[in-house]
Design an enzyme around this catalytic site. Structure first.
Site, PDB file in Angstrom:
ATOM      1  N   GLN A  77      -1.398  31.964  22.860  1.00  0.00           N
ATOM      2  CA  GLN A  77      -1.642  33.151  23.595  1.00  0.00           C
ATOM      3  C   GLN A  77      -0.326  34.100  23.338  1.00  0.00           C
ATOM      4  O   GLN A  77      -0.375  35.277  23.482  1.00  0.00           O
ATOM      5  CB  GLN A  77      -1.949  33.084  24.725  1.00  0.00           C
ATOM      6  CG  GLN A  77      -3.372  32.445  25.013  1.00  0.00           C
ATOM      7  CD  GLN A  77      -3.319  32.072  26.719  1.00  0.00           C
ATOM      8  OE1 GLN A  77      -3.947  32.817  27.528  1.00  0.00           O
ATOM      9  NE2 GLN A  77      -2.902  31.068  27.065  1.00  0.00           N
ATOM     10  N   HIS A 120      -3.771  36.225  20.540  1.00  0.00           N
ATOM     11  CA  HIS A 120      -3.535  37.515  21.119  1.00  0.00           C
ATOM     12  C   HIS A 120      -2.416  38.591  20.237  1.00  0.00           C
ATOM     13  O   HIS A 120      -2.110  39.358  20.675  1.00  0.00           O
ATOM     14  CB  HIS A 120      -2.929  37.440  22.687  1.00  0.00           C
ATOM     15  CG  HIS A 120      -3.872  37.158  23.703  1.00  0.00           C
ATOM     16  ND1 HIS A 120      -3.366  36.576  24.714  1.00  0.00           N
ATOM     17  CD2 HIS A 120      -5.074  36.844  23.498  1.00  0.00           C
ATOM     18  CE1 HIS A 120      -4.332  36.182  25.335  1.00  0.00           C
ATOM     19  NE2 HIS A 120      -5.507  36.478  24.641  1.00  0.00           N
TER      20      HIS A 120
HETATM   21  C1  BJW Z   1       6.087  27.202  32.821  1.00  0.00           C
HETATM   22  C2  BJW Z   1       7.445  27.204  32.518  1.00  0.00           C
HETATM   23  C3  BJW Z   1       8.066  26.201  31.853  1.00  0.00           C
HETATM   24  C4  BJW Z   1       6.646  29.073  33.646  1.00  0.00           C
HETATM   25  N1  BJW Z   1       7.406  25.163  31.478  1.00  0.00           N
HETATM   26  N2  BJW Z   1       5.296  25.952  32.193  1.00  0.00           N
HETATM   27  C5  BJW Z   1     -13.484  39.352  34.969  1.00  0.00           C
HETATM   28  C6  BJW Z   1     -13.688  38.120  34.599  1.00  0.00           C
HETATM   29  C7  BJW Z   1     -13.568  37.530  33.329  1.00  0.00           C
HETATM   30  C8  BJW Z   1     -12.968  37.967  32.311  1.00  0.00           C
HETATM   31  C9  BJW Z   1     -12.718  39.426  32.566  1.00  0.00           C
HETATM   32  C10 BJW Z   1     -12.918  39.871  33.668  1.00  0.00           C
HETATM   33  N3  BJW Z   1     -12.455  41.480  33.564  1.00  0.00           N
HETATM   34  C11 BJW Z   1     -11.885  41.609  32.070  1.00  0.00           C
HETATM   35  C12 BJW Z   1     -12.113  40.184  31.678  1.00  0.00           C
HETATM   36  C13 BJW Z   1     -11.790  40.055  30.422  1.00  0.00           C
HETATM   37  C14 BJW Z   1     -10.206  40.106  30.159  1.00  0.00           C
HETATM   38  C15 BJW Z   1      -9.522  39.003  31.223  1.00  0.00           C
HETATM   39  O1  BJW Z   1      -9.392  38.111  31.237  1.00  0.00           O
HETATM   40  N4  BJW Z   1      -9.126  39.752  32.444  1.00  0.00           N
HETATM   41  C16 BJW Z   1      -8.575  39.117  33.583  1.00  0.00           C
HETATM   42  C17 BJW Z   1      -7.489  39.651  34.182  1.00  0.00           C
HETATM   43  C18 BJW Z   1      -9.600  38.512  34.494  1.00  0.00           C
HETATM   44  N5  BJW Z   1      -9.615  39.575  28.859  1.00  0.00           N
HETATM   45  C19 BJW Z   1      -9.708  40.514  27.894  1.00  0.00           C
HETATM   46  O2  BJW Z   1     -10.020  41.432  28.145  1.00  0.00           O
HETATM   47  C20 BJW Z   1      -9.617  39.687  26.464  1.00  0.00           C
HETATM   48  N6  BJW Z   1     -10.490  40.157  25.690  1.00  0.00           N
HETATM   49  C21 BJW Z   1     -11.975  39.712  25.747  1.00  0.00           C
HETATM   50  O3  BJW Z   1     -12.205  39.082  26.909  1.00  0.00           O
HETATM   51  O4  BJW Z   1     -12.888  40.166  25.087  1.00  0.00           O
HETATM   52  C22 BJW Z   1     -14.158  39.915  25.029  1.00  0.00           C
HETATM   53  C23 BJW Z   1     -14.674  38.433  24.817  1.00  0.00           C
HETATM   54  C24 BJW Z   1     -15.666  37.781  25.560  1.00  0.00           C
HETATM   55  C25 BJW Z   1     -15.714  36.568  25.370  1.00  0.00           C
HETATM   56  C26 BJW Z   1     -15.340  35.883  24.029  1.00  0.00           C
HETATM   57  C27 BJW Z   1     -14.435  36.555  23.532  1.00  0.00           C
HETATM   58  C28 BJW Z   1     -13.910  37.785  23.856  1.00  0.00           C
HETATM   59  C29 BJW Z   1      -8.367  39.892  25.907  1.00  0.00           C
HETATM   60  C30 BJW Z   1      -7.317  39.501  26.476  1.00  0.00           C
HETATM   61  C31 BJW Z   1      -5.974  40.074  26.104  1.00  0.00           C
HETATM   62  C32 BJW Z   1      -4.562  39.512  26.958  1.00  0.00           C
HETATM   63  N7  BJW Z   1      -3.288  40.145  26.538  1.00  0.00           N
HETATM   64  C33 BJW Z   1      -1.956  39.997  26.660  1.00  0.00           C
HETATM   65  C34 BJW Z   1      -1.112  41.050  26.458  1.00  0.00           C
HETATM   66  C35 BJW Z   1      -1.013  40.984  25.030  1.00  0.00           C
HETATM   67  C36 BJW Z   1       0.187  40.131  24.412  1.00  0.00           C
HETATM   68  C37 BJW Z   1       1.380  40.237  24.978  1.00  0.00           C
HETATM   69  O5  BJW Z   1       1.979  41.461  25.076  1.00  0.00           O
HETATM   70  O6  BJW Z   1       2.285  39.342  24.698  1.00  0.00           O
HETATM   71  O7  BJW Z   1      -1.813  38.621  26.506  1.00  0.00           O
HETATM   72  S1  BJW Z   1      -2.202  39.713  28.858  1.00  0.00           S
HETATM   73  C38 BJW Z   1      -0.933  38.567  28.810  1.00  0.00           C
HETATM   74  O8  BJW Z   1      -1.606  37.544  29.620  1.00  0.00           O
HETATM   75  C39 BJW Z   1      -0.613  37.961  27.495  1.00  0.00           C
HETATM   76  C40 BJW Z   1      -0.758  36.626  27.623  1.00  0.00           C
HETATM   77  O9  BJW Z   1      -1.049  35.989  26.483  1.00  0.00           O
HETATM   78  C41 BJW Z   1      -1.689  36.380  28.454  1.00  0.00           C
HETATM   79  C42 BJW Z   1      -1.919  35.049  29.405  1.00  0.00           C
HETATM   80  O10 BJW Z   1      -0.978  34.842  30.264  1.00  0.00           O
HETATM   81  P1  BJW Z   1       0.077  33.468  30.213  1.00  0.00           P
HETATM   82  O11 BJW Z   1       0.456  32.922  28.882  1.00  0.00           O
HETATM   83  O12 BJW Z   1      -0.870  32.512  30.909  1.00  0.00           O
HETATM   84  O13 BJW Z   1       1.294  33.984  31.085  1.00  0.00           O
HETATM   85  P2  BJW Z   1       1.556  33.930  32.612  1.00  0.00           P
HETATM   86  O14 BJW Z   1       2.902  34.513  33.029  1.00  0.00           O
HETATM   87  O15 BJW Z   1       0.218  34.350  33.132  1.00  0.00           O
HETATM   88  O16 BJW Z   1       1.684  32.393  32.900  1.00  0.00           O
HETATM   89  C43 BJW Z   1       2.544  31.599  32.468  1.00  0.00           C
HETATM   90  C44 BJW Z   1       2.644  30.096  33.119  1.00  0.00           C
HETATM   91  O17 BJW Z   1       3.950  29.319  32.385  1.00  0.00           O
HETATM   92  C45 BJW Z   1       2.711  29.846  34.472  1.00  0.00           C
HETATM   93  O18 BJW Z   1       1.590  29.124  35.135  1.00  0.00           O
HETATM   94  C46 BJW Z   1       3.929  29.392  34.953  1.00  0.00           C
HETATM   95  O19 BJW Z   1       4.042  28.420  36.216  1.00  0.00           O
HETATM   96  C47 BJW Z   1       4.074  28.574  33.606  1.00  0.00           C
HETATM   97  N8  BJW Z   1       5.424  28.182  33.017  1.00  0.00           N
HETATM   98  N9  BJW Z   1       8.007  28.543  32.982  1.00  0.00           N
HETATM   99  C48 BJW Z   1       6.194  25.005  31.622  1.00  0.00           C
HETATM  100  N10 BJW Z   1       9.421  26.149  31.876  1.00  0.00           N
END
Ligand code: BJW
Length: 237
Positions: free
Chosen positions: A91, A109
Site C-alpha cells: 500500500q 496505492h
Molecule cells: C508497525 C511499525 C513497525 C508502526 N513495525 N508495524 C466504508 C466501509 C468500507 C469501505 C469504505 C467505506 N467508506 C469508504 C470506503 C472505501 C475507502 C475506505 O477504505 N475508507 C475507510 C476509511 C473506511 N477506500 C477507498 O476509497 C479505496 N478505493 C476503493 O475502495 O475503491 C472501490 C473498490 C471497491 C472494491 C474493490 C476495489 C475497489 C482507495 C483507498 C486509497 C487509500 N489511499 C491512502 C493515501 C494514498 C497513498 C499515500 O498518500 O501514501 O493510502 S490512505 C492511507 O491509508 C494510504 C495507506 O496506503 C493506507 C493504509 O494505511 P496503513 O499502511 O495501514 O498505515 P496506518 O498508519 O494506518 O497503519 C500503520 C500500521 O503499522 C499500524 O498498525 C502500526 O501499529 C504499524 N506499525 N510501526 C511494524 N516498526
C-alpha cells in the site's frame, strides 16, 4: 508449512516506519497534521491543488532520503530465494521494497516517484517537485498530478491481486492497521481460498481477529525472523 508454494504479502506504512517514513494513523502520524479529506481525496485536490502538490512534494523528498531497513531486505531475500509464486502487494508509495532488491512488487496505492498526466494519461518517473506545475514531458500540458490512489479512487491492479489471493497458500500482512479497504479485506479473501494467514505488526490491527496467527513487534525484527523460518522450512531444515 511444507505445503506452502504460493505466498501473498501485504505491506503497509509500518514496514517503512523504521526507515523514518511516517505512518498515517499513529498519534504523530501524517493525518494528524494533514486532514485526510484535504490531501488524499480528488475533491481536496480540486479544491486546493497547491496544498496537495506541496504535501506530496515533501513526501517525495522524504522517500528519496529514506533507506530500506532489515524488513525490506528480508522480503527481498525471500523474493530472490522463494521458488513458488510470491507477490508483495504494497500500500506504500515509497520504493523501499525495490531499492532493497525485491522484484515481485505491486503498488496498489500508486507510487510517490511517479507523476501522472491527466491530459494525455502518460506516467513519468518524477523526483523533483510538482507544485510549480511543470509541463508533461509527453504532451507539454501542465496537468501532472501525483500518481497516487486517493480515497474514492480505484486501487491499481485489483484483478491481479485477487487472482494471486485466490491461489495463495499463505497470506502475510505486515505493518498495516487494516483501516482501509479493499486491502483490509484481503485476509478474508485469502481465507476463503483456503490460505493460512499471518499478521506481523507492532500492535493488534483492526483485523487481527481474522488472522490464524498474529506476531507483535517491530517489522525490522519480526520480518527477518519469519523470512528465515519459512525459507528453512522450505529447504526441509
Ligand atoms: C508497525 C511499525 C513497525 C508502526 N513495525 N508495524 C466504508 C466501509 C468500507 C469501505 C469504505 C467505506 N467508506 C469508504 C470506503 C472505501 C475507502 C475506505 O477504505 N475508507 C475507510 C476509511 C473506511 N477506500 C477507498 O476509497 C479505496 N478505493 C476503493 O475502495 O475503491 C472501490 C473498490 C471497491 C472494491 C474493490 C476495489 C475497489 C482507495 C483507498 C486509497 C487509500 N489511499 C491512502 C493515501 C494514498 C497513498 C499515500 O498518500 O501514501 O493510502 S490512505 C492511507 O491509508 C494510504 C495507506 O496506503 C493506507 C493504509 O494505511 P496503513 O499502511 O495501514 O498505515 P496506518 O498508519 O494506518 O497503519 C500503520 C500500521 O503499522 C499500524 O498498525 C502500526 O501499529 C504499524 N506499525 N510501526 C511494524 N516498526
Amino acid at each position: 508449512m511444507s505445503d506452502i508454494r504460493n505466498i501473498v504479502i501485504l505491506t503497509g506504512a509500518g514496514i517503512s516506519a523504521e526507515s523514518g517514513l511516517r505512518t498515517f494513523r499513529a498519534e504523530d502520524g501524517l493525518w494528524e497534521d494533514h486532514p485526510v479529506e484535504e490531501v488524499a481525496t480528488p475533491q481536496g485536490f480540486r479544491r486546493d491543488p497547491d496544498l496537495v502538490q506541496r504535501f506530496y512534494d515533501e513526501r517525495r523528498a522524504n522517500i528519496l532520503a529514506a533507506q530500506p531497513n532489515p524488513a525490506h531486505a528480508a522480503l527481498a531475500r525471500l523474493d530472490a530465494e522463494w521458488t513458488g509464486d510470491l507477490l508483495i502487494v504494497t500500500q506504500n508509495i515509497d520504493d523501499l521494497h525495490e531499492r532493497a532488491g525485491a522484484h515481485r512488487v505491486l503498488h496498489m496505492h500508486g507510487e510517490g516517484l511517479s507523476a501522472w498526466c491527466t491530459a494525455c494519461d502518460a506516467r513519468h518517473r518524477w523526483t523533483s517537485t510538482l507544485r510549480d506545475a511543470p509541463p508533461c514531458p509527453a504532451c507539454g500540458q501542465s496537468a501532472l498530478r501525483p500518481d497516487i490512489v486517493w480515497f474514492g479512487e480505484m486501487p491499481y491492479q485489483m484483478e491481479r491481486i485477487f487472482a494471486a489471493l485466490g491461489r495463495a497458500d499463505l497470506f502475510v500482512s505486515i505493518g498495516t492497521s487494516g483501516a482501509v479497504y479493499p486491502a483490509a479485506g484481503f485476509v478474508q479473501a485469502a481465507k476463503d481460498s483456503g490460505a493460512a494467514t499471518l499478521e506481523l505488526n507492532l500492535e493488534p490491527s483492526q483485523g487481527s481477529r481474522l488472522f490464524d496467527e498474529t506476531r507483535l513487534g517491530p517489522a525490522s525484527a519480526l520480518v527477518p525472523e519469519w523470512a528465515r523460518e519459512i525459507l528453512e522450512h522450505a529447504r526441509g531444515a
